[in-house]
Write a protein that holds these residues in place. Structure first.
Motif, PDB file in Angstrom:
ATOM      1  N   PHE A   8       0.735  -1.256  -0.089  1.00  0.00           N
ATOM      2  CA  PHE A   8      -0.011   0.036   0.073  1.00  0.00           C
ATOM      3  C   PHE A   8       0.962   1.231  -0.122  1.00  0.00           C
ATOM      4  O   PHE A   8       1.596   1.580   1.003  1.00  0.00           O
ATOM      5  N   GLU A   9       0.703   2.096  -1.060  1.00  0.00           N
ATOM      6  CA  GLU A   9       1.675   3.028  -1.155  1.00  0.00           C
ATOM      7  C   GLU A   9       3.065   2.868  -1.078  1.00  0.00           C
ATOM      8  O   GLU A   9       3.803   3.656  -0.311  1.00  0.00           O
ATOM      9  N   GLN A  10       3.440   1.995  -1.656  1.00  0.00           N
ATOM     10  CA  GLN A  10       4.918   1.425  -1.552  1.00  0.00           C
ATOM     11  C   GLN A  10       5.351   0.879  -0.625  1.00  0.00           C
ATOM     12  O   GLN A  10       6.469   0.107  -0.362  1.00  0.00           O
ATOM     13  N   ALA A  11       4.632   0.771   0.475  1.00  0.00           N
ATOM     14  CA  ALA A  11       4.987  -0.021   1.782  1.00  0.00           C
ATOM     15  C   ALA A  11       4.255  -1.612   1.716  1.00  0.00           C
ATOM     16  O   ALA A  11       3.191  -1.690   1.430  1.00  0.00           O
ATOM     17  N   VAL A  12       5.304  -2.520   1.934  1.00  0.00           N
ATOM     18  CA  VAL A  12       5.151  -3.806   2.071  1.00  0.00           C
ATOM     19  C   VAL A  12       4.257  -4.256   3.162  1.00  0.00           C
ATOM     20  O   VAL A  12       5.009  -3.976   4.165  1.00  0.00           O
ATOM     21  N   LEU A  13       3.212  -4.712   3.071  1.00  0.00           N
ATOM     22  CA  LEU A  13       2.489  -4.789   4.404  1.00  0.00           C
ATOM     23  C   LEU A  13       2.312  -6.244   4.551  1.00  0.00           C
ATOM     24  O   LEU A  13       2.317  -6.542   5.924  1.00  0.00           O
ATOM     25  N   VAL A  83      -0.777  -6.942  -9.409  1.00  0.00           N
ATOM     26  CA  VAL A  83      -2.140  -6.967  -9.486  1.00  0.00           C
ATOM     27  C   VAL A  83      -2.390  -5.734  -8.702  1.00  0.00           C
ATOM     28  O   VAL A  83      -2.419  -5.602  -7.386  1.00  0.00           O
ATOM     29  N   LEU A  84      -3.516  -5.099  -9.287  1.00  0.00           N
ATOM     30  CA  LEU A  84      -4.108  -3.691  -8.798  1.00  0.00           C
ATOM     31  C   LEU A  84      -5.611  -3.913  -8.159  1.00  0.00           C
ATOM     32  O   LEU A  84      -6.249  -4.513  -9.046  1.00  0.00           O
ATOM     33  N   ILE A  85      -5.737  -4.189  -7.093  1.00  0.00           N
ATOM     34  CA  ILE A  85      -7.095  -4.238  -6.313  1.00  0.00           C
ATOM     35  C   ILE A  85      -7.275  -3.230  -5.415  1.00  0.00           C
ATOM     36  O   ILE A  85      -6.673  -2.982  -4.033  1.00  0.00           O
ATOM     37  N   GLY A  86      -8.468  -2.366  -5.939  1.00  0.00           N
ATOM     38  CA  GLY A  86      -8.782  -1.252  -5.045  1.00  0.00           C
ATOM     39  C   GLY A  86      -7.528  -0.081  -5.085  1.00  0.00           C
ATOM     40  O   GLY A  86      -6.947   0.055  -6.209  1.00  0.00           O
ATOM     41  N   LYS A  87      -7.086   0.121  -3.817  1.00  0.00           N
ATOM     42  CA  LYS A  87      -5.871   1.189  -3.726  1.00  0.00           C
ATOM     43  C   LYS A  87      -4.626   0.341  -3.403  1.00  0.00           C
ATOM     44  O   LYS A  87      -3.367   0.759  -3.102  1.00  0.00           O
ATOM     45  N   HIS A  88      -4.731  -1.041  -3.322  1.00  0.00           N
ATOM     46  CA  HIS A  88      -3.627  -2.010  -2.970  1.00  0.00           C
ATOM     47  C   HIS A  88      -3.077  -2.778  -4.218  1.00  0.00           C
ATOM     48  O   HIS A  88      -3.552  -2.906  -5.029  1.00  0.00           O
ATOM     49  N   VAL A  89      -1.675  -3.011  -4.094  1.00  0.00           N
ATOM     50  CA  VAL A  89      -1.007  -3.779  -5.078  1.00  0.00           C
ATOM     51  C   VAL A  89      -0.651  -5.233  -4.514  1.00  0.00           C
ATOM     52  O   VAL A  89       0.021  -5.069  -3.456  1.00  0.00           O
ATOM     53  N   LEU A  90      -0.689  -6.191  -5.309  1.00  0.00           N
ATOM     54  CA  LEU A  90      -0.164  -7.474  -4.942  1.00  0.00           C
ATOM     55  C   LEU A  90       0.883  -7.892  -6.066  1.00  0.00           C
ATOM     56  O   LEU A  90       0.744  -8.034  -7.259  1.00  0.00           O
ATOM     57  N   THR A  91       2.027  -8.068  -5.673  1.00  0.00           N
ATOM     58  CA  THR A  91       3.048  -7.985  -6.518  1.00  0.00           C
ATOM     59  C   THR A  91       3.573  -9.742  -6.676  1.00  0.00           C
ATOM     60  O   THR A  91       3.841 -10.299  -5.406  1.00  0.00           O
ATOM     61  N   PHE A  92       3.473 -10.331  -7.721  1.00  0.00           N
ATOM     62  CA  PHE A  92       3.671 -11.679  -7.805  1.00  0.00           C
ATOM     63  C   PHE A  92       5.226 -12.065  -8.180  1.00  0.00           C
ATOM     64  O   PHE A  92       5.875 -11.463  -9.226  1.00  0.00           O
ATOM     65  N   ALA A 206       8.405  -1.365  13.196  1.00  0.00           N
ATOM     66  CA  ALA A 206       9.316  -1.024  12.136  1.00  0.00           C
ATOM     67  C   ALA A 206       8.945   0.210  11.210  1.00  0.00           C
ATOM     68  O   ALA A 206       7.876   0.404  11.141  1.00  0.00           O
ATOM     69  N   ALA A 207       9.848   1.013  10.933  1.00  0.00           N
ATOM     70  CA  ALA A 207       9.602   1.970   9.978  1.00  0.00           C
ATOM     71  C   ALA A 207       9.162   1.411   8.374  1.00  0.00           C
ATOM     72  O   ALA A 207       9.453   0.322   8.174  1.00  0.00           O
ATOM     73  N   SER A 208       8.328   2.215   7.794  1.00  0.00           N
ATOM     74  CA  SER A 208       7.802   1.765   6.596  1.00  0.00           C
ATOM     75  C   SER A 208       8.432   2.063   5.308  1.00  0.00           C
ATOM     76  O   SER A 208       8.207   1.791   4.047  1.00  0.00           O
ATOM     77  N   GLU A 209       9.389   3.272   5.491  1.00  0.00           N
ATOM     78  CA  GLU A 209      10.246   3.753   4.411  1.00  0.00           C
ATOM     79  C   GLU A 209      11.573   4.004   4.913  1.00  0.00           C
ATOM     80  O   GLU A 209      11.702   4.228   6.202  1.00  0.00           O
ATOM     81  N   LYS A 210      12.625   4.033   4.090  1.00  0.00           N
ATOM     82  CA  LYS A 210      13.981   4.151   4.507  1.00  0.00           C
ATOM     83  C   LYS A 210      14.192   5.506   5.092  1.00  0.00           C
ATOM     84  O   LYS A 210      15.155   5.632   5.865  1.00  0.00           O
ATOM     85  N   ASP A 211      13.663   6.548   4.514  1.00  0.00           N
ATOM     86  CA  ASP A 211      13.532   7.747   5.259  1.00  0.00           C
ATOM     87  C   ASP A 211      13.191   8.317   6.463  1.00  0.00           C
ATOM     88  O   ASP A 211      13.015   9.392   7.055  1.00  0.00           O
ATOM     89  N   VAL A 212      12.412   7.467   7.020  1.00  0.00           N
ATOM     90  CA  VAL A 212      11.534   7.566   8.266  1.00  0.00           C
ATOM     91  C   VAL A 212      12.237   6.999   9.296  1.00  0.00           C
ATOM     92  O   VAL A 212      12.550   5.813   9.325  1.00  0.00           O
ATOM     93  N   LYS A 213      12.613   7.670  10.391  1.00  0.00           N
ATOM     94  CA  LYS A 213      13.154   7.179  11.748  1.00  0.00           C
ATOM     95  C   LYS A 213      12.287   6.746  12.497  1.00  0.00           C
ATOM     96  O   LYS A 213      11.298   7.411  12.954  1.00  0.00           O
ATOM     97  N   VAL A 214      12.537   5.683  13.363  1.00  0.00           N
ATOM     98  CA  VAL A 214      11.645   5.106  14.254  1.00  0.00           C
ATOM     99  C   VAL A 214      12.650   4.809  15.494  1.00  0.00           C
ATOM    100  O   VAL A 214      13.602   4.298  15.297  1.00  0.00           O
ATOM    101  N   LYS A 215      12.207   5.566  16.654  1.00  0.00           N
ATOM    102  CA  LYS A 215      13.200   5.384  17.887  1.00  0.00           C
ATOM    103  C   LYS A 215      12.215   4.507  18.958  1.00  0.00           C
ATOM    104  O   LYS A 215      10.951   4.876  19.150  1.00  0.00           O
ATOM    105  N   VAL A 216      12.841   3.589  19.431  1.00  0.00           N
ATOM    106  CA  VAL A 216      12.371   2.980  20.788  1.00  0.00           C
ATOM    107  C   VAL A 216      13.153   3.239  22.012  1.00  0.00           C
ATOM    108  O   VAL A 216      14.457   2.963  21.989  1.00  0.00           O
ATOM    109  N   ASN A 217      12.608   3.873  22.829  1.00  0.00           N
ATOM    110  CA  ASN A 217      13.251   4.188  24.214  1.00  0.00           C
ATOM    111  C   ASN A 217      14.635   5.214  24.016  1.00  0.00           C
ATOM    112  O   ASN A 217      15.781   4.946  24.504  1.00  0.00           O
ATOM    113  N   GLY A 218      14.293   5.947  22.887  1.00  0.00           N
ATOM    114  CA  GLY A 218      15.540   7.059  22.226  1.00  0.00           C
ATOM    115  C   GLY A 218      16.412   6.596  21.444  1.00  0.00           C
ATOM    116  O   GLY A 218      17.268   7.145  20.977  1.00  0.00           O
TER     117      GLY A 218
END
Length: 246
Positions: A8-13, A83-92, A206-218
């Motif tokens: 969904f929007e390039q993020a692998v769910l 494969v496009l279904i609604g707004k989601h993509v399934l890559t085979f 987990a972060a969904s994109e490479k340029d997004v930073k996620v911190k746990v307990n700093g």
């Protein structure tokens, strides 16, 4: 071996490993892959093994099923197909000659090996529906064991649409996208900043994109991090605490 990657929007769910039993995709909870989006029909499409190939078939959906941007009724899948279904993509993806297992005699058996049989893309509407109709939820996945506790996120700082969120689904998206369960506010907020997955009675962030930073307990994390009682999560200018509901 063949796999489908739900995006969904390039993020692998989710990563789905295919077997010979049919895999259904749709908005209702009795599908193997549930996508909670109004653009997706209740029973939208089906993937089956037929004459040496995986085949996708549209189940007379309202908005159609598209393979490589072409609307189809039925089509054999090839490595790399989108494969496009609604707004989601399934890559085979097919890494080798598929060798599916023998057909399942019980049609209710999962078709993914080592993964959850149902994929739910979280939304407040879907969670409300399942909370009000527990019998429907039971048909989608086996009942959770007693020790599988539900987690709660409490917002300490930052702009979100709520102050607290119960993590009742298998997957919770954090972002400003309309499909996010935890909605971020702000002009520069990422559409999908991070994902929290729930499996084997544990929660992982987990972060969904490479340029997004996620911190746990700093501490900035790389990949997935298991969450523990009292952990503090920082992402896209929002700080939240993680705890279990008693």
């Amino acid at each position: 071996m063949a796999k489908l990657y739900l995006k969904f929007e390039q993020a692998v769910l989710k990563e789905l490993e295919l077997a010979q039993a049919a895999l259904t995709i749709g908005r209702l909870p009795d599908n193997n892959v549930q996508i909670d989006n109004l653009a997706v029909s209740g029973h939208h499409a089906r993937v089956t093994w037929d004459n040496g190939h995986y085949v996708i078939e549209d189940l007379t959906s309202t908005n159609g099923t598209y393979v490589n941007n072409q609307r189809i009724q039925r089509a054999a899948l090839k490595d790399g197909d989108s494969v496009l279904i609604g707004k989601h993509v399934l890559t085979f993806r097919e890494t080798a000659e598929p060798k599916p297992e023998k057909p399942q005699t019980d049609k209710t058996m999962p078709v993914m090996q080592g993964l959850d049989a149902t994929v739910m893309i979280g939304s407040k509407a879907a969670r409300s529906m399942l909370d009000q109709h527990p019998a429907a939820s039971a048909t989608a996945t086996p009942a959770a064991p007693a020790h599988d506790r539900v987690a709660l996120l409490t917002v300490l700082n930052g702009k979100t649409d709520q102050n607290q969120y119960q993590l009742t689904g298998k997957l919770t998206a954090i972002g400003k996208s309309e499909m996010a369960s935890i909605k971020l506010k702000g002009w520069f907020a990422p559409k999908v900043a991070a994902m929290i997955t729930h499996r084997e009675a544990k929660y992982f962030v987990a972060a969904s994109e490479k340029d997004v930073k996620v911190k746990v307990n700093g501490d900035e994390i790389s990949g997935q991090r298991e969450l523990s009682e009292g952990d503090t999560i920082e992402v896209a200018g929002v700080t939240m605490t993680f705890a279990y509901v008693e």
